[in-house]
Motif scaffolding. Structure first.
Motif, short mmCIF file in Angstrom:
data_model
loop_
_atom_site.label_atom_id
_atom_site.label_comp_id
_atom_site.label_asym_id
_atom_site.label_seq_id
_atom_site.Cartn_x
_atom_site.Cartn_y
_atom_site.Cartn_z
N ASN A 25 0.85 -1.19 0.00
CA ASN A 25 0.00 0.00 0.00
C ASN A 25 0.89 1.24 0.00
OD1 ASN A 25 -1.83 2.02 0.37
ND2 ASN A 25 -2.52 1.36 2.40
N PRO A 26 0.91 2.01 -1.07
CA PRO A 26 1.80 3.18 -1.13
C PRO A 26 1.42 4.28 -0.15
CG PRO A 26 0.32 3.14 -3.02
CD PRO A 26 0.14 1.82 -2.31
N ALA A 27 0.24 4.19 0.44
CA ALA A 27 -0.17 5.20 1.43
C ALA A 27 0.28 4.85 2.84
CB ALA A 27 -1.69 5.36 1.42
N SER A 28 0.83 3.66 3.04
CA SER A 28 1.22 3.25 4.39
C SER A 28 2.45 4.03 4.85
CB SER A 28 1.51 1.74 4.43
OG SER A 28 2.66 1.45 3.66
N ARG A 29 2.50 4.31 6.16
CA ARG A 29 3.65 4.98 6.75
C ARG A 29 3.98 4.29 8.07
NH1 ARG A 29 3.73 6.91 2.45
NH2 ARG A 29 4.04 9.08 1.83
N GLY A 30 5.25 4.16 8.35
CA GLY A 30 5.70 3.59 9.61
C GLY A 30 6.85 4.40 10.16
N PHE A 31 7.32 4.02 11.34
CA PHE A 31 8.40 4.73 12.01
C PHE A 31 9.48 3.76 12.49
CE2 PHE A 31 4.84 7.55 11.99
CZ PHE A 31 5.37 8.82 11.84
N ALA A 32 9.56 2.60 11.82
CA ALA A 32 10.55 1.60 12.22
C ALA A 32 11.95 2.01 11.79
CB ALA A 32 10.19 0.23 11.64
N SER A 33 12.09 2.52 10.57
CA SER A 33 13.41 2.88 10.05
C SER A 33 13.25 3.74 8.82
CB SER A 33 14.21 1.62 9.69
OG SER A 33 15.42 1.96 9.05
N ASP A 34 14.22 4.64 8.61
CA ASP A 34 14.23 5.40 7.38
C ASP A 34 14.63 4.52 6.19
OD1 ASP A 34 16.75 5.19 8.52
OD2 ASP A 34 17.13 7.33 8.61
N ALA A 321 3.27 -2.61 27.37
CA ALA A 321 1.96 -3.03 26.88
C ALA A 321 1.39 -1.99 25.92
CB ALA A 321 1.00 -3.26 28.04
N ALA A 322 1.62 -0.72 26.23
CA ALA A 322 1.15 0.35 25.35
C ALA A 322 1.90 0.34 24.03
CB ALA A 322 1.32 1.70 26.05
N ALA A 323 3.20 0.06 24.09
CA ALA A 323 3.98 -0.02 22.85
C ALA A 323 3.48 -1.15 21.97
CB ALA A 323 5.46 -0.21 23.18
N SER A 324 3.21 -2.29 22.58
CA SER A 324 2.70 -3.44 21.81
C SER A 324 1.35 -3.12 21.19
CB SER A 324 2.60 -4.67 22.71
OG SER A 324 3.87 -5.06 23.19
N LYS A 325 0.51 -2.45 21.95
CA LYS A 325 -0.81 -2.09 21.43
C LYS A 325 -0.70 -1.11 20.26
CE LYS A 325 -5.39 -0.66 23.09
NZ LYS A 325 -6.00 -1.97 22.77
N ALA A 326 0.18 -0.13 20.40
CA ALA A 326 0.36 0.86 19.33
C ALA A 326 0.92 0.20 18.07
CB ALA A 326 1.30 1.97 19.81
N ARG A 327 1.77 -0.79 18.25
CA ARG A 327 2.38 -1.45 17.09
C ARG A 327 1.39 -2.29 16.30
NH1 ARG A 327 7.64 -1.57 19.69
NH2 ARG A 327 6.90 -3.21 21.07
N GLU A 328 0.23 -2.53 16.84
CA GLU A 328 -0.81 -3.21 16.08
C GLU A 328 -1.32 -2.33 14.94
OE1 GLU A 328 -3.83 -4.27 18.84
OE2 GLU A 328 -2.58 -5.71 19.94
N ARG A 329 -1.05 -1.02 15.06
CA ARG A 329 -1.57 -0.07 14.07
C ARG A 329 -0.47 0.66 13.29
NH1 ARG A 329 -5.63 3.44 17.59
NH2 ARG A 329 -6.04 4.40 15.55
N VAL A 330 0.71 0.77 13.87
CA VAL A 330 1.81 1.43 13.17
C VAL A 330 3.12 0.79 13.63
CG1 VAL A 330 1.96 3.24 14.91
CG2 VAL A 330 2.90 3.64 12.63
N ARG A 331 4.03 0.59 12.71
CA ARG A 331 5.26 -0.14 13.02
C ARG A 331 6.35 0.79 13.55
NH1 ARG A 331 9.76 -2.69 9.97
NH2 ARG A 331 10.30 -4.60 11.08
N PHE A 332 6.97 0.39 14.66
CA PHE A 332 8.19 1.00 15.17
C PHE A 332 8.92 -0.06 15.97
CE2 PHE A 332 4.73 2.03 18.08
CZ PHE A 332 5.24 1.69 19.33
#
Length: 383
Positions: A25-34, A321-332
């Motif tokens: 999906n070209p609209a997807s955005r994440g914050f795992a790595s540049d 737990a909050a980090a894990s929950k957030a990662r269900e929607r955006v990757r970091f």
């Protein structure tokens, strides 16, 4: 945030149909790595223009020749550029060319060459790493002195290179005076200075200085210059700033499987990045988005910044737990799971709405895990 699984405008691949299909999906955005970002449109245009016809191979092409002048413009006359495939190759090859077989490299314990390149420096380069713990990823003369000793002792690998990273793996930036102090300390002891510049553009953008001001002018001998994290497809460049600091790089590049036959396509990308101000515009964008993110998460109870934000990286602790929950929607990514420390990386194509979406997700995730807010220890550094 649109999930990566929610692909639109794609078709099922048909082995009998050679038409290319989009698998993401070209609209997807994440914050795992540049590294996860795409390729800048200006780079793709340059690649298309460099295609067609026949050009000489293995660096004898017009683009690689032009690259020499482009890099000399940024780093000074008599520099020499050696395009390679990737950052690990650039680092290992640079260091190998700077050392005799009995030599060692002093580096930060968090450096990419120590923790993110598997055993390539040791197994491929045959290099001994002398690592030093730092609070912020930055070496100092005082820290380097811990390992800068033992010359002439046959039982000890000889410390003959210092390697620093700009910007560091902790997102921090060396000032010109800090680099000069390291170079002076090293050169006075017969040690040469290597810089891993995978995110050098981000450091220059933060400091608002030319690239030369944090490399050649302050004593860096050999530079691994990165472009992959700043909008190109692949390819990095080793830049010799003082030729006497490196021996046999021409031959080692081939021996280490880093000599591209169709080098024009690597060089064309770096030219497009460096000939104008694309390198700076892209770095400024990712830096500004990291600053926007840091200012926003600072206001979220339960999230604490652990490093000063000086480039395109944001480090913070938050309830696991909050980090894990957030990662269900955006990757970091986790940086230190024991401390609950995470890392968010911004890219050249990160937009304000991407940051705001992440912040909203983090607020919601932390809010739903209030009972864990006090379960994470205080960070080592709070900015």
């Amino acid at each position: 945030m649109v999930k990566a699984t929610e692909l639109t405008g794609t078709t099922t691949a048909d082995p009998g149909n050679p038409t290319p299909t989009r698998l993401h999906n070209p609209a997807s955005r994440g914050f795992a790595s540049d590294n996860c970002a795409g390729v800048h449109s200006e780079i793709l245009t340059a690649l298309a223009l460099s295609n067609g016809g026949h050009e000489a191979s293995y660096g004898e092409d017009a683009y690689t020749k032009r690259l020499q002048g482009v890099m000399a413009h940024h780093f000074g006359p008599d520099t020499e550029a050696f395009p390679v495939f990737n950052g690990t190759g650039a680092n290992v090859l640079s260091l190998q060319s700077m050392l005799p077989r009995w030599g060692a490299v002093i580096c930060a314990a968090t450096s990419h060459i120590n923790i993110d390149e598997n055993a390539a420096p040791e197994r491929v380069g045959g290099i001994k790493l002398l690592t030093i713990d730092t609070p912020d990823g930055k070496l100092t003369p005082e820290l380097i002195a811990q390992e800068a000793w033992g010359w002439g002792i046959e039982h000890r690998a000889q410390p003959l290179v210092v390697s620093i990273t700009q910007s560091t793996e902790r997102g921090t930036v060396y000032t010109p005076s800090e680099i000069q102090a390291i170079a002076d300390f090293a050169h006075a002891r017969g040690i040469t200075l290597h810089m891993d510049g995978a995110r050098l553009a981000n450091a220059a953008a933060h400091l608002n200085v030319p690239l030369r001001a944090i490399t050649r002018d302050v004593g860096v001998d050999v530079l691994s210059f990165g472009g992959t994290k700043n909008g190109i497809i692949l390819g990095e460049t080793i830049v010799l700033l003082t030729k006497e600091a490196s021996a046999g790089l021409k031959y080692l590049r081939k021996m280490n499987m880093q000599l591209a036959s169709k080098m024009r396509f690597v060089s064309a990308q770096i030219i497009a990045l460096m000939e104008g101000d694309l390198w700076l515009r892209s770095a400024q964008q990712s830096n500004s988005m990291a600053k926007r993110l840091s200012e926003a998460v600072r206001e979220i109870p339960g999230i604490k910044l652990t490093q000063e934000v000086q480039s395109n990286a944001v480090f913070a602790t938050m309830p696991p737990a909050a980090a894990s929950k957030a990662r269900e929607r955006v990757r970091f990514l986790d940086w230190n799971p024991v401390r609950g420390e995470v890392r968010w990386m911004c890219s050249f194509d990160t937009m304000p709405e991407d940051v705001d979406n992440l912040v909203a997700i983090l607020q919601e995730s932390v809010g739903s895990c209030q009972n864990e807010i006090h379960s994470v220890g205080e960070p080592a550094i709070v900015s």
